[in-house]
Design an enzyme around this catalytic site. Structure first.
Site, PDB file in Angstrom:
ATOM      1  N   LYS A  45      -2.503   6.203  -1.119  1.00  0.00           N
ATOM      2  CA  LYS A  45      -3.898   6.122  -0.679  1.00  0.00           C
ATOM      3  C   LYS A  45      -4.392   4.719  -1.028  1.00  0.00           C
ATOM      4  O   LYS A  45      -4.680   4.417  -2.179  1.00  0.00           O
ATOM      5  CB  LYS A  45      -4.786   7.154  -1.367  1.00  0.00           C
ATOM      6  CG  LYS A  45      -6.174   7.192  -0.714  1.00  0.00           C
ATOM      7  CD  LYS A  45      -7.320   7.430  -1.663  1.00  0.00           C
ATOM      8  CE  LYS A  45      -7.928   6.227  -2.283  1.00  0.00           C
ATOM      9  NZ  LYS A  45      -8.611   5.273  -1.431  1.00  0.00           N
ATOM     10  N   GLY A  58      -8.708   6.802   3.087  1.00  0.00           N
ATOM     11  CA  GLY A  58      -9.938   7.571   2.914  1.00  0.00           C
ATOM     12  C   GLY A  58     -10.491   7.369   1.524  1.00  0.00           C
ATOM     13  O   GLY A  58      -9.879   6.693   0.689  1.00  0.00           O
ATOM     14  N   GLY A 108     -11.686   7.664  -2.372  1.00  0.00           N
ATOM     15  CA  GLY A 108     -11.029   8.149  -3.579  1.00  0.00           C
ATOM     16  C   GLY A 108     -11.456   9.560  -3.937  1.00  0.00           C
ATOM     17  O   GLY A 108     -10.633  10.392  -4.309  1.00  0.00           O
ATOM     18  N   GLU A 119      -2.617   1.621 -14.470  1.00  0.00           N
ATOM     19  CA  GLU A 119      -2.838   0.178 -14.655  1.00  0.00           C
ATOM     20  C   GLU A 119      -4.331  -0.031 -14.482  1.00  0.00           C
ATOM     21  O   GLU A 119      -4.840   0.046 -13.367  1.00  0.00           O
ATOM     22  CB  GLU A 119      -2.082  -0.632 -13.597  1.00  0.00           C
ATOM     23  CG  GLU A 119      -0.582  -0.487 -13.648  1.00  0.00           C
ATOM     24  CD  GLU A 119       0.049  -1.210 -14.822  1.00  0.00           C
ATOM     25  OE1 GLU A 119      -0.623  -2.017 -15.480  1.00  0.00           O
ATOM     26  OE2 GLU A 119       1.234  -0.941 -15.089  1.00  0.00           O
ATOM     27  N   CYS A 146      -7.180  -8.491 -12.523  1.00  0.00           N
ATOM     28  CA  CYS A 146      -7.284  -7.654 -13.731  1.00  0.00           C
ATOM     29  C   CYS A 146      -6.812  -8.382 -14.979  1.00  0.00           C
ATOM     30  O   CYS A 146      -7.301  -8.136 -16.069  1.00  0.00           O
ATOM     31  CB  CYS A 146      -6.497  -6.376 -13.544  1.00  0.00           C
ATOM     32  SG  CYS A 146      -4.831  -6.673 -12.952  1.00  0.00           S
ATOM     33  N   GLU A 206     -15.497  -5.632 -18.370  1.00  0.00           N
ATOM     34  CA  GLU A 206     -14.810  -6.323 -17.293  1.00  0.00           C
ATOM     35  C   GLU A 206     -15.821  -6.649 -16.187  1.00  0.00           C
ATOM     36  O   GLU A 206     -16.444  -5.744 -15.633  1.00  0.00           O
ATOM     37  CB  GLU A 206     -13.707  -5.426 -16.744  1.00  0.00           C
ATOM     38  CG  GLU A 206     -12.886  -6.121 -15.696  1.00  0.00           C
ATOM     39  CD  GLU A 206     -11.747  -5.253 -15.210  1.00  0.00           C
ATOM     40  OE1 GLU A 206     -12.002  -4.097 -14.837  1.00  0.00           O
ATOM     41  OE2 GLU A 206     -10.608  -5.741 -15.193  1.00  0.00           O
TER      42      GLU A 206
HETATM   43  P1  NDP Z   1     -11.581   1.846  -8.501  1.00  0.00           P
HETATM   44  O1  NDP Z   1     -11.092   2.488  -9.722  1.00  0.00           O
HETATM   45  O2  NDP Z   1     -12.954   2.081  -8.078  1.00  0.00           O
HETATM   46  O3  NDP Z   1     -10.669   2.270  -7.255  1.00  0.00           O
HETATM   47  C1  NDP Z   1      -9.278   2.191  -7.288  1.00  0.00           C
HETATM   48  C2  NDP Z   1      -8.718   3.212  -6.336  1.00  0.00           C
HETATM   49  O4  NDP Z   1      -8.984   4.511  -6.838  1.00  0.00           O
HETATM   50  C3  NDP Z   1      -9.330   3.170  -4.955  1.00  0.00           C
HETATM   51  O5  NDP Z   1      -8.327   3.454  -4.014  1.00  0.00           O
HETATM   52  C4  NDP Z   1     -10.369   4.268  -5.026  1.00  0.00           C
HETATM   53  O6  NDP Z   1     -10.713   4.792  -3.767  1.00  0.00           O
HETATM   54  C5  NDP Z   1      -9.648   5.290  -5.865  1.00  0.00           C
HETATM   55  N1  NDP Z   1     -10.503   6.250  -6.568  1.00  0.00           N
HETATM   56  C6  NDP Z   1     -11.746   6.059  -7.071  1.00  0.00           C
HETATM   57  N2  NDP Z   1     -12.182   7.179  -7.664  1.00  0.00           N
HETATM   58  C7  NDP Z   1     -11.188   8.102  -7.546  1.00  0.00           C
HETATM   59  C8  NDP Z   1     -11.045   9.467  -7.954  1.00  0.00           C
HETATM   60  N3  NDP Z   1     -12.002  10.115  -8.616  1.00  0.00           N
HETATM   61  N4  NDP Z   1      -9.898  10.103  -7.652  1.00  0.00           N
HETATM   62  C9  NDP Z   1      -8.908   9.480  -7.005  1.00  0.00           C
HETATM   63  N5  NDP Z   1      -8.994   8.198  -6.570  1.00  0.00           N
HETATM   64  C10 NDP Z   1     -10.115   7.516  -6.853  1.00  0.00           C
HETATM   65  O7  NDP Z   1     -11.224   0.313  -8.693  1.00  0.00           O
HETATM   66  P2  NDP Z   1     -11.462  -0.887  -7.703  1.00  0.00           P
HETATM   67  O8  NDP Z   1     -10.832  -0.625  -6.389  1.00  0.00           O
HETATM   68  O9  NDP Z   1     -12.902  -1.206  -7.756  1.00  0.00           O
HETATM   69  O10 NDP Z   1     -10.573  -2.032  -8.395  1.00  0.00           O
HETATM   70  C11 NDP Z   1     -11.008  -2.792  -9.421  1.00  0.00           C
HETATM   71  C12 NDP Z   1     -10.515  -2.264 -10.758  1.00  0.00           C
HETATM   72  O11 NDP Z   1      -9.087  -2.144 -10.766  1.00  0.00           O
HETATM   73  C13 NDP Z   1     -10.823  -3.206 -11.890  1.00  0.00           C
HETATM   74  O12 NDP Z   1     -11.275  -2.491 -12.992  1.00  0.00           O
HETATM   75  C14 NDP Z   1      -9.474  -3.862 -12.196  1.00  0.00           C
HETATM   76  O13 NDP Z   1      -9.320  -4.358 -13.469  1.00  0.00           O
HETATM   77  C15 NDP Z   1      -8.543  -2.771 -11.930  1.00  0.00           C
HETATM   78  N6  NDP Z   1      -7.242  -3.332 -11.608  1.00  0.00           N
HETATM   79  C16 NDP Z   1      -6.236  -3.208 -12.535  1.00  0.00           C
HETATM   80  C17 NDP Z   1      -5.010  -3.767 -12.307  1.00  0.00           C
HETATM   81  C18 NDP Z   1      -3.880  -3.604 -13.263  1.00  0.00           C
HETATM   82  O14 NDP Z   1      -2.745  -3.849 -12.896  1.00  0.00           O
HETATM   83  N7  NDP Z   1      -4.115  -3.194 -14.490  1.00  0.00           N
HETATM   84  C19 NDP Z   1      -4.744  -4.528 -11.090  1.00  0.00           C
HETATM   85  C20 NDP Z   1      -5.863  -4.582 -10.190  1.00  0.00           C
HETATM   86  C21 NDP Z   1      -7.070  -3.992 -10.464  1.00  0.00           C
HETATM   87  P3  NDP Z   1     -11.822   4.111  -2.802  1.00  0.00           P
HETATM   88  O15 NDP Z   1     -12.340   2.897  -3.477  1.00  0.00           O
HETATM   89  O16 NDP Z   1     -11.074   3.827  -1.584  1.00  0.00           O
HETATM   90  O17 NDP Z   1     -12.868   5.153  -2.607  1.00  0.00           O
END
Ligand code: NDP
Length: 471
Positions: free
Chosen positions: A170, A201, A203, A245, A279, A378
């Site tokens: 996803k 779609g 999250g 991650e 990140c 962050e």
């Molecule tokens: P989010 O956590 O908001 O979203 C990440 C993914 O999770 C998206 O696909 C999102 O869907 C999905 N998601 C959100 N809520 C849920 C849920 N309740 N159940 C299942 N899936 C869910 O993060 P961001 O996309 O805003 O990315 C930024 C964050 O990611 C930062 O905190 C960053 O540090 C971290 N990050 C960490 C990395 C690492 O390797 N440690 C690398 C890159 C980023 P959707 O948004 O499509 O609705």
């Protein structure tokens, strides 16, 4: 850009069971550049069932054949490299040059590298009267963020497929296009059906349906701490393996004997990569108090070289942030930094000459106290906090005084001095004296930055379980 009106699962493009679509917005023009389907729980169920069926044969496919599939997938993805880079520059705002190399070419190469890694795995070990065998975990659900969209997908699917798992991905709603292009590549090479499945779609709908699906054996997630917590707890209900991650607030310690003219620009460049939407970014620069002002002047000089503008302009080093929401969050943190009493020495708002697009000026706060929100949370934008220290022990204490522990850096006058400090940092990666990113090194977090490791040969271990046979 091409729009997509179908998900990809069971080896074919499949109509969504939902009727809605999601606009993919260009972060520079604020206009829609493409659309993808807004999937449903029903789409997820169908994709997971396809992955489960495929697991039976894929998990038994000889390692050499799986390796060859990965090489073919890498080659087919390479044909789409320029298209992927362009899509990501629209979605994330990444400057095109950086997108081409880091957002597209690098992950495409990593797909092929996993072929080499899996060929070198030793699958069986004799321990006393036991034969211990590595077997694939099963069906893996992969949920990815928008900041390095293709990289995050590849970090999961390449080792998972190599290990013999099948996957349902996803991708982030904000940046889904490169995942669809990867599905096109898989389709083109005739990857066995059900091995790689993609459902787009939100999250809360598609992601949660994946995490809670009884036929998913493992969740591999990259994203925020908040979503990671939720995913870990839902996966925990189903006793699924999780690999997380999450975020970071990484520290860069500059020792008193470091060459500041090299160290400070390197620290700034690291922090500002992808406009700070990284990140592992070194967002806290920890410097000796007596040399604080010198460090700030050097940081300001380096900031002045980072031309901000349209990601498709050749001169651009910093593009816009990915979304209006991201821009507003970052501006909110900047206001908080001012209120908390940090000294704003550069940037601090929206650039006047770029009224359209989600731009935020690269910003430096000096004299930051590590207890301030801008040093603890962050921000995920182009904001650097410069924090003074009085002794090396205090520098280490400040670096470790964070809920996160993803990455970090140390620059000292000698390799031994820098290494001694690096050893004391509670974080998954540390680069010393300009050490380069290594595609073989495991990447992942201590503390609230996550569980498990990605990248390189050791990442494969996440996708195995062990069977002991006594004889
Ligand atoms: P989010 O956590 O908001 O979203 C990440 C993914 O999770 C998206 O696909 C999102 O869907 C999905 N998601 C959100 N809520 C849920 C849920 N309740 N159940 C299942 N899936 C869910 O993060 P961001 O996309 O805003 O990315 C930024 C964050 O990611 C930062 O905190 C960053 O540090 C971290 N990050 C960490 C990395 C690492 O390797 N440690 C690398 C890159 C980023 P959707 O948004 O499509 O609705």
């Amino acid at each position: 850009m091409n729009s997509y009106d179908k998900h990809y699962y069971d080896g074919a493009w499949q109509a969504s069971t939902g009727t809605d679509a999601v606009d993919v917005i260009s972060s520079a023009t604020e206009e829609s550049v493409a659309r993808v389907p807004r999937g449903t729980g029903e789409d997820v169920d169908r994709a997971v069932k396809a992955a489960r069926r495929a697991f039976e044969s894929w998990s038994r496919t000889p390692v050499e054949e799986r390796a060859q599939w990965l090489e073919k997938l890498s080659a087919a993805a390479k044909e789409r490299s320029a298209q992927m880079a362009e899509a990501i520059s629209h979605e994330v705002g990444t400057a095109l040059g950086f997108s081409t190399k880091v957002q597209a070419e690098f992950p495409i190469m990593m797909i092929g590298m996993n072929a080499k890694f899996i060929r070198e795995v030793s699958f069986e070990q004799e321990l006393g009267n036991s034969l211990v065998i590595k077997e694939p975990v099963g069906v893996v659900g992969c949920i990815t963020p928008w900041n390095y969209p293709l990289h995050q997908v590849v970090c999961k699917i390449a080792p998972a497929l190599a290990a013999g798992c099948t996957v349902v991905v996803k991708p982030a709603e904000m940046a889904p296009l490169s995942a669809f292009m990867l599905a096109e590549a898989a389709h083109q090479i005739g990857l066995p059906k059900g091995v790689l499945n993609i459902v787009s779609g939100p999250g809360r709908v598609v992601g949660e349906a994946l995490v809670s699906h009884p036929d998913v054996d493992m969740m591999s997630f990259t994203g925020s701490l908040a979503a990671g917590r939720r995913i870990a707890s839902v996966a925990g209900e189903g006793i699924k393996k999780v690999c997380l991650e999450l975020g970071g607030k990484s520290a860069f310690i500059v020792l008193d004997d470091a060459p500041f003219d090299k160290a400070i620009p390197a620290g700034v460049n690291n922090c500002m990569q992808n406009s700070g939407q990284t990140c592992s970014a070194w967002t806290r620069m920890i410097v000796p108090r007596a040399r604080h002002d010198e460090a700030v002047e050097l940081a300001k000089a380096q900031f002045a070289k980072l031309t901000m503008g349209n990601p498709f302009d050749k001169a651009t080093r910093l593009g816009p942030l990915a979304s209006a929401g991201q821009r507003d969050t970052v501006l909110g943190f900047i206001e908080q930094g001012k209120k908390e009493g940090a000294t704003l020495v550069a940037g601090g708002g929206r650039p006047a000459d770029l009224p359209t697009g989600f731009y935020v000026e690269p910003t430096i706060f000096a004299n930051v106290d590590n207890r301030m929100a801008i040093a603890q949370e962050e921000i995920f934008g182009p904001v650097l906090a410069v924090i003074p220290y009085d002794s090396e022990a205090e520098a280490v204490r400040i670096a470790n005084d964070s809920p996160y522990g993803l990455a970090g850096g140390v620059w000292g006058g000698t390799p031994e001095g820098a290494l001694a400090v690096a050893r004391q940092m509670r974080t998954g990666q540390v680069d010393i004296n300009g050490g380069r990113f290594n595609t073989l090194a495991p990447f992942g977090g201590y503390k609230k930055s996550g569980i498990g490791r990605e990248i390189g040969p050791l990442a494969l271990e996440e996708f195995f379980q062990l069977k002991s046979i006594q004889r």
